[in-house]
Scaffold this active site. Sequence first.
Site, PDB file in Angstrom:
ATOM      1  N   GLY A 270       0.862  -1.171   0.000  1.00 22.29           N
ATOM      2  CA  GLY A 270       0.000   0.000   0.000  1.00 22.29           C
ATOM      3  C   GLY A 270       0.894   1.216   0.000  1.00 22.29           C
ATOM      4  O   GLY A 270       2.028   1.156  -0.473  1.00 22.29           O
ATOM      5  N   GLU A 271       0.417   2.322   0.560  1.00 20.39           N
ATOM      6  CA  GLU A 271       1.274   3.500   0.711  1.00 20.39           C
ATOM      7  C   GLU A 271       1.740   3.540   2.165  1.00 20.39           C
ATOM      8  O   GLU A 271       0.937   3.687   3.086  1.00 20.39           O
ATOM      9  CB  GLU A 271       0.517   4.773   0.338  1.00 20.39           C
ATOM     10  CG  GLU A 271       0.542   5.083  -1.144  1.00 20.39           C
ATOM     11  CD  GLU A 271       1.952   5.101  -1.733  1.00 20.39           C
ATOM     12  OE1 GLU A 271       2.833   5.767  -1.152  1.00 20.39           O
ATOM     13  OE2 GLU A 271       2.175   4.447  -2.767  1.00 20.39           O
TER      14      GLU A 271
ATOM     15  N   ARG B 208      13.093   4.293  -0.601  1.00 19.76           N
ATOM     16  CA  ARG B 208      11.764   4.168  -1.203  1.00 19.76           C
ATOM     17  C   ARG B 208      11.842   4.439  -2.701  1.00 19.76           C
ATOM     18  O   ARG B 208      12.657   5.226  -3.157  1.00 19.76           O
ATOM     19  CB  ARG B 208      10.790   5.159  -0.551  1.00 19.76           C
ATOM     20  CG  ARG B 208      10.344   4.708   0.832  1.00 19.76           C
ATOM     21  CD  ARG B 208       9.301   5.639   1.407  1.00 19.76           C
ATOM     22  NE  ARG B 208       8.120   5.724   0.543  1.00 19.76           N
ATOM     23  CZ  ARG B 208       7.196   6.680   0.654  1.00 19.76           C
ATOM     24  NH1 ARG B 208       7.318   7.623   1.548  1.00 19.76           N
ATOM     25  NH2 ARG B 208       6.161   6.690  -0.155  1.00 19.76           N
TER      26      ARG B 208
ATOM     27  N   HIS C  35       5.834  -8.240  -3.963  1.00 17.93           N
ATOM     28  CA  HIS C  35       4.491  -8.588  -3.494  1.00 17.93           C
ATOM     29  C   HIS C  35       4.181 -10.066  -3.718  1.00 17.93           C
ATOM     30  O   HIS C  35       3.578 -10.410  -4.734  1.00 17.93           O
ATOM     31  CB  HIS C  35       3.439  -7.767  -4.251  1.00 17.93           C
ATOM     32  CG  HIS C  35       3.500  -6.311  -3.945  1.00 17.93           C
ATOM     33  ND1 HIS C  35       2.935  -5.771  -2.818  1.00 17.93           N
ATOM     34  CD2 HIS C  35       4.056  -5.280  -4.618  1.00 17.93           C
ATOM     35  CE1 HIS C  35       3.138  -4.462  -2.814  1.00 17.93           C
ATOM     36  NE2 HIS C  35       3.817  -4.138  -3.885  1.00 17.93           N
TER      37      HIS C  35
ATOM     38  N   GLU D 232       1.916 -11.704  -2.479  1.00 17.33           N
ATOM     39  CA  GLU D 232       0.456 -11.877  -2.471  1.00 17.33           C
ATOM     40  C   GLU D 232      -0.168 -11.648  -3.847  1.00 17.33           C
ATOM     41  O   GLU D 232      -1.331 -11.985  -4.047  1.00 17.33           O
ATOM     42  CB  GLU D 232      -0.181 -10.948  -1.432  1.00 17.33           C
ATOM     43  CG  GLU D 232      -0.199  -9.463  -1.776  1.00 17.33           C
ATOM     44  CD  GLU D 232       1.115  -8.721  -1.468  1.00 17.33           C
ATOM     45  OE1 GLU D 232       2.127  -9.394  -1.190  1.00 17.33           O
ATOM     46  OE2 GLU D 232       1.117  -7.476  -1.516  1.00 17.33           O
TER      47      GLU D 232
ATOM     48  N   ARG E 265       6.691  -0.013  -7.769  1.00 17.71           N
ATOM     49  CA  ARG E 265       7.267   1.177  -7.104  1.00 17.71           C
ATOM     50  C   ARG E 265       8.014   0.706  -5.855  1.00 17.71           C
ATOM     51  O   ARG E 265       7.864   1.270  -4.766  1.00 17.71           O
ATOM     52  CB  ARG E 265       6.167   2.186  -6.731  1.00 17.71           C
ATOM     53  CG  ARG E 265       5.611   2.968  -7.921  1.00 17.71           C
ATOM     54  CD  ARG E 265       4.400   3.809  -7.521  1.00 17.71           C
ATOM     55  NE  ARG E 265       4.633   4.601  -6.335  1.00 17.71           N
ATOM     56  CZ  ARG E 265       5.065   5.877  -6.330  1.00 17.71           C
ATOM     57  NH1 ARG E 265       5.262   6.496  -7.470  1.00 17.71           N
ATOM     58  NH2 ARG E 265       5.257   6.520  -5.210  1.00 17.71           N
TER      59      ARG E 265
ATOM     60  N   CYS F 285       6.567  -4.951   0.800  1.00 16.70           N
ATOM     61  CA  CYS F 285       6.671  -3.614   0.192  1.00 16.70           C
ATOM     62  C   CYS F 285       6.449  -2.519   1.243  1.00 16.70           C
ATOM     63  O   CYS F 285       7.321  -2.271   2.064  1.00 16.70           O
ATOM     64  CB  CYS F 285       5.702  -3.499  -0.979  1.00 16.70           C
ATOM     65  SG  CYS F 285       6.069  -2.101  -2.051  1.00 16.70           S
TER      66      CYS F 285
END
Lengths: 322, 206
Positions: free
Chosen positions: B55-56, B119, B184, B186, B149, B87
């Site tokens: 996510g962020e 990041r 990721h 997932e 990202r 992440c």
Amino acid sequence: MIPLSGDIGNAKGIIRENLGTVETRRGTTTLKRGFAHMLKNGVVMDVTTVEQAQIAEDAGAVAVMVLDKLPADVRKAGGVARTASIRIIEEIMDSTTIPVMAKCRIGHVYEAQVLDATGVDMIDESEVLTPADEFHHIWKWDFTTPFVNGARNLGEALRRIEEGAAMIRTKGEPGTGNVAEAVIHIKNVNTELRRIKSVYDAGDEQDLISLARELKVSYGLVEETASLGRLPVVNFAAGGISTPADAAYLMTLGCDGIFVGSGIFKSDDAKERAQAVVLATTFWEDPLKVKEAQKMVDERQSMLGLDTKNLELRMQERGSTA
Amino acid sequence: MTGLNIGVLAVQGDVMENLSATRLAMDDLGVEGVVTEVKSPDQISELDGLVIPGGESTVIGTLSLVNGSLKKIKEKIASGMPVLGTCAGMILLSKKAKDRIVGDMEQPLLDYLDIRIERNAFGRQKDSFEADISLEKIGIPKFRGVFIRAPSVSEAGRDVEILSKIDGKIVAVKQGNIVGTSFHPELTSDLSVHKYFITMAQKGKR
């Protein structure tokens, strides 16, 4: 694992290259749709300046959308609305750590190419800008950058996904400060999803084929969507959201997150409102928390808003027949 | 209750994908227990293991700070609860984060995993990529890494085991009961990383 329904496989937007000695692929459907999944339960905010982008990031926005004018001002100004100044987009990209999106006109392949070359994280092929092609949307499989598109119903949503959209948002009626249209659109999508799912569950192939014809979408995509019982991509609400309670309400209708256009930066308490909308979106299941969020804003500072029934310009109708 | 109680931090991000990957990993291993979304400190205090999703990181951190979850997670990690951070999750677990373009970040972090994060280390979304990587040290010779990202680990402390690198950049680490990945797991159908995490949670429970 995320649904890849409608993926055309060998799209032009996929780039194979080596990172050191490792073979990599960019622009795949997993990467494009996966990006949208990372935004879930978040708020994307429209911004026009670096200062606004900073306020958005500090408030907890998951991404910012850069425009030349906020939708309410586009509506007021009239004339032709185009993609934002590249210099401003770049300034915002250099000063924020969250994803930066920008809008291009419907069908305007070259505005999209310019945004892709600029390196924005997602392109919104948006009805807020003046459409460049009345008959076609962009063939988004040709791009490495993911796209989000607006939709008012299931047919529009699936047609955009078929063209390569990695994310869908309701159109609502932008720049009005009125959520009524966004509510209609999300309910339309939900009702139609239930309809195709029930036909699919009943095993009535013939009826599903006629539904696919009605929606003007390939049978395969309708079938896969029906089996999922939801859109195969992330679906946000957009258009007219102005208050924390607006955001929470749309989350209860099953949206994955929220876009706020004019609602924040056309209000007179933008900073508090930005934070409050984020809180209400995150904790939408808890009315006490949404109340706290709603308390952070002053209704006298909300944008005045418009009745969506008597508008000269209905942005939501742009590109809807294609 | 005898089964495992695993939570996925459900503030923002790809919660559902982690929920289903964890669920499937438990089924595959034949491990009994539940996997639920957790948001509040009370829910977190009951857990045998926690997944912090993608996510962020700024959003997940800020909002977890607001309701006291961040403090509770830190206490639980200190008491030995296994955590998997993917992440944004790995960024949150770290001691210090820096953005490739913007520089030092003031964002709220768990300040536990002894690493420094860069990041957006590989660039923006257009530079996001898929590639085969290897996590030999935890018995996963080949894994499809989905990097969105993605961050990388720019410095790792003495107690941090480096599990995987790509193009010289560290993309997976382990420190005691914590596993962090830049990618990721997932988003793929390969459950190996989540299975490894469940095995850790099982050992912790015993």
